[in-house]
Enzyme design. Sequence first.
Site, PDB file in Angstrom:
ATOM      1  N   GLU A 199       2.696  -4.395 -12.951  1.00  0.00           N
ATOM      2  CA  GLU A 199       1.801  -4.188 -11.806  1.00  0.00           C
ATOM      3  C   GLU A 199       0.385  -4.081 -12.355  1.00  0.00           C
ATOM      4  O   GLU A 199       0.129  -3.324 -13.283  1.00  0.00           O
ATOM      5  CB  GLU A 199       2.218  -2.910 -11.053  1.00  0.00           C
ATOM      6  CG  GLU A 199       1.232  -2.385 -10.044  1.00  0.00           C
ATOM      7  CD  GLU A 199       0.890  -3.362  -8.906  1.00  0.00           C
ATOM      8  OE1 GLU A 199       1.793  -3.774  -8.180  1.00  0.00           O
ATOM      9  OE2 GLU A 199      -0.306  -3.715  -8.778  1.00  0.00           O
ATOM     10  N   ALA A 269       2.427 -13.202  -3.825  1.00  0.00           N
ATOM     11  CA  ALA A 269       2.083 -14.579  -4.182  1.00  0.00           C
ATOM     12  C   ALA A 269       1.968 -15.486  -2.962  1.00  0.00           C
ATOM     13  O   ALA A 269       1.428 -16.588  -3.070  1.00  0.00           O
ATOM     14  CB  ALA A 269       3.142 -15.129  -5.137  1.00  0.00           C
ATOM     15  N   CYS A 414      19.925   1.124   7.730  1.00  0.00           N
ATOM     16  CA  CYS A 414      21.325   0.832   7.418  1.00  0.00           C
ATOM     17  C   CYS A 414      21.595  -0.596   7.843  1.00  0.00           C
ATOM     18  O   CYS A 414      21.206  -0.976   8.948  1.00  0.00           O
ATOM     19  CB  CYS A 414      22.219   1.661   8.323  1.00  0.00           C
ATOM     20  SG  CYS A 414      23.051   2.961   7.540  1.00  0.00           S
TER      21      CYS A 414
HETATM   22  P1  NAD Z   1       1.578  -5.701  -1.421  1.00  0.00           P
HETATM   23  O1  NAD Z   1       0.441  -6.634  -1.213  1.00  0.00           O
HETATM   24  O2  NAD Z   1       1.563  -4.349  -0.816  1.00  0.00           O
HETATM   25  O3  NAD Z   1       1.841  -5.537  -2.976  1.00  0.00           O
HETATM   26  C1  NAD Z   1       1.781  -6.599  -3.896  1.00  0.00           C
HETATM   27  C2  NAD Z   1       1.546  -5.991  -5.271  1.00  0.00           C
HETATM   28  O4  NAD Z   1       1.549  -7.002  -6.263  1.00  0.00           O
HETATM   29  C3  NAD Z   1       0.198  -5.273  -5.374  1.00  0.00           C
HETATM   30  O5  NAD Z   1       0.440  -3.959  -5.781  1.00  0.00           O
HETATM   31  C4  NAD Z   1      -0.573  -6.089  -6.405  1.00  0.00           C
HETATM   32  O6  NAD Z   1      -1.423  -5.303  -7.178  1.00  0.00           O
HETATM   33  C5  NAD Z   1       0.541  -6.685  -7.236  1.00  0.00           C
HETATM   34  N1  NAD Z   1       0.173  -7.945  -7.905  1.00  0.00           N
HETATM   35  C6  NAD Z   1      -0.428  -9.031  -7.360  1.00  0.00           C
HETATM   36  N2  NAD Z   1      -0.577  -9.998  -8.267  1.00  0.00           N
HETATM   37  C7  NAD Z   1      -0.038  -9.536  -9.418  1.00  0.00           C
HETATM   38  C8  NAD Z   1       0.156 -10.096 -10.709  1.00  0.00           C
HETATM   39  N3  NAD Z   1      -0.219 -11.337 -10.991  1.00  0.00           N
HETATM   40  N4  NAD Z   1       0.765  -9.336 -11.652  1.00  0.00           N
HETATM   41  C9  NAD Z   1       1.180  -8.073 -11.375  1.00  0.00           C
HETATM   42  N5  NAD Z   1       1.002  -7.484 -10.173  1.00  0.00           N
HETATM   43  C10 NAD Z   1       0.425  -8.214  -9.200  1.00  0.00           C
HETATM   44  O7  NAD Z   1       2.857  -6.530  -0.936  1.00  0.00           O
HETATM   45  P2  NAD Z   1       4.357  -6.052  -0.648  1.00  0.00           P
HETATM   46  O8  NAD Z   1       4.436  -5.491   0.723  1.00  0.00           O
HETATM   47  O9  NAD Z   1       4.884  -5.250  -1.777  1.00  0.00           O
HETATM   48  O10 NAD Z   1       5.087  -7.473  -0.619  1.00  0.00           O
HETATM   49  C11 NAD Z   1       5.170  -8.237  -1.818  1.00  0.00           C
HETATM   50  C12 NAD Z   1       5.645  -9.642  -1.554  1.00  0.00           C
HETATM   51  O11 NAD Z   1       7.006  -9.621  -1.141  1.00  0.00           O
HETATM   52  C13 NAD Z   1       4.885 -10.339  -0.439  1.00  0.00           C
HETATM   53  O12 NAD Z   1       4.737 -11.704  -0.723  1.00  0.00           O
HETATM   54  C14 NAD Z   1       5.757 -10.151   0.737  1.00  0.00           C
HETATM   55  O13 NAD Z   1       5.540 -11.133   1.727  1.00  0.00           O
HETATM   56  C15 NAD Z   1       7.124 -10.274   0.109  1.00  0.00           C
HETATM   57  N6  NAD Z   1       8.106  -9.534   0.888  1.00  0.00           N
HETATM   58  C16 NAD Z   1       9.385  -9.608   0.551  1.00  0.00           C
HETATM   59  C17 NAD Z   1      10.337  -8.919   1.301  1.00  0.00           C
HETATM   60  C18 NAD Z   1      11.745  -8.986   0.971  1.00  0.00           C
HETATM   61  O14 NAD Z   1      12.580  -8.537   1.724  1.00  0.00           O
HETATM   62  N7  NAD Z   1      12.071  -9.502  -0.155  1.00  0.00           N
HETATM   63  C19 NAD Z   1       9.979  -8.153   2.372  1.00  0.00           C
HETATM   64  C20 NAD Z   1       8.666  -8.061   2.658  1.00  0.00           C
HETATM   65  C21 NAD Z   1       7.737  -8.722   1.893  1.00  0.00           C
END
Ligand code: NAD
Length: 569
Positions: A199, A269, A414
Amino acid sequence: IGTPSAQWEKYQGAPMGTEIECEGWRQEAALRMLNNNLDPEVGEKPEDLVVYGGTGRAARSWDAYDTILESLRTLEDDETLLVQSGKPVGRFTTHERAPRVLIANSNLVGKWDDWDHFHELESKGLIMYGQMTAGSWAYIGTQGIIQGTFETLAEAARQHFPDREGLRGTITVTAGLGGMGGAQPLAVTMNNGVCIAAEVDEDRIDRRLETDYCMEKTDDIDEALELAQAAAAEGDPLSVALHMNAAEMFDELREREFVPDIVTDQTSAHDELEGYYPAGYTVSESEELRQEDPETYVKESLDTMERHVEGILAMQERGAVAFEYGNNIRGQVEEHRNMDDAFDFPGFVPAYIRPLFCRGKGPFRWVALSGDESDIHRTDDAVKELFPEKEHLHRWIDLAQDQVSFQGLPSRVCWLGYQSGDDPDDLTERARFALRINDLVAEGEISAPVVVTRDHLDAGSVASPNRETEAMQDGSDAVADWPILNALLNTSAGADIVSVHDGGGVGIGNSLHTNNHVVLDGSSLAAEKARRVFTTDPGMGVIRHADAGYEEALEEAAESNVHVPMADA
Ligand code: NAD
């Protein structure tokens, strides 16, 4: 967006207790859920109206926020408020069984449906990015995603490490400790494994440490590896936040010839300008670059993503299990860097979640509007009493009680599904549980109404070809009729808030999805709505997958009396 509203400063989160400001609990629930999204303990940057997932917002501007609150306070029990991309735009007399709030966020006409047009309209103040639960006022903090992440990793463990008691003795490497990604370290340790999560933003790391979602932090990769390897050798759960850019971490891991057991990623991303950080810059340097030279920022950000994906692929080639965790990083580098092997690792839905979707299973979540933790503890007991045979669910509730801290309004999640049995009077799992909560509210065992909502990531509510509908077996990945039918059906069934969004999870133009809320206030009207919504909503998951020809969905439809006209014929 203006300067933070005085009302927001005063609330500092959702109002709690049994006194209400609005004309009824349905309107009050909307007001509390909106403020809960913007609770400094829940949202990531509430002072900018940003809730999570890059720039996912709860309201378009502070003026819009104030006007939404004003409208909700005076909204009658037979009126419906319309919210267009975070701005209240109309209010009509409908009827008591209709939703109190209807929301549409970030939707663009197909040909214009991309980030460029979106940013142009956003700069004119005409649209807002609602992500998934941010703009539909259903975000409940990292506690909302934790079970989904836990289930995904449990399934990965079952498939790849069947003899290991979950992930015991394995090391998972990931990145991104934001609103959703912050659930990863805890979900790994709940499955007995070891996690290293890169992070770039130290404040985000500290937030996860303070709320016990992560155990250790370091900016030294060798220290991270030593800690992780020692814990894995002992079979002890451990999570380490590594203060480093993800792409740089993968370069360093390759140099050290270290191969983890699992690799994934949850950086933002999906948004190369405002979600993802380029390598070689600190967070404040990145922010400066973003302001001064957005074009260079985007180029550097996409270059870093390419390195990042190359790192994941290299780990996979050396034997790690790799999957994308729903942030469209593969789609980004395929589109912008012509990387033709980007999709050589699967997304988490086809890999681990689709069989659950075929059965109408998804993230059913409920929130105690009282703010009283004991109300959630009563529902924990209720879910166990109602489903005594579901051992896995009991294990989850025990773990959650023990390890998941509440944020803002106390909530629980859940995964529940359809599975009603073949008697037409049988209730679905979700409806049975919702009606039980409604009874507990009516009997006074729960001190105030409970609102049931769900993630947009659910069985029948999303079209997202790089995520929820990736690699559908009939090729229907990009067909977006399904979420639209889902929202129309939720409205017909009488959900209290219904929303339709574009671009959640994977970025503008890449998905369409919906959300609903039902307020359980102990009344017979709430019971009537719950019975309908929690049949039709998971039922959409069953018919969507049955239509695509999935055997499990066709079986579920036959066993549970779900009508699929072309299969029935
Ligand atoms: P967020 O924006 O709150 O957090 C993203 C984090 O990534 C930030 O803390 C940022 O500092 C860090 N970051 C960005 N670029 C980085 C890099 N190159 N190296 C290291 N750290 C880096 O977003 P979030 O709510 O945690 O969501 C993250 C991603 O997951 C989003 O793309 C979101 O759409 C996706 N997502 C996935 C699910 C799922 O169920 N899998 C659900 C919701 C969101």
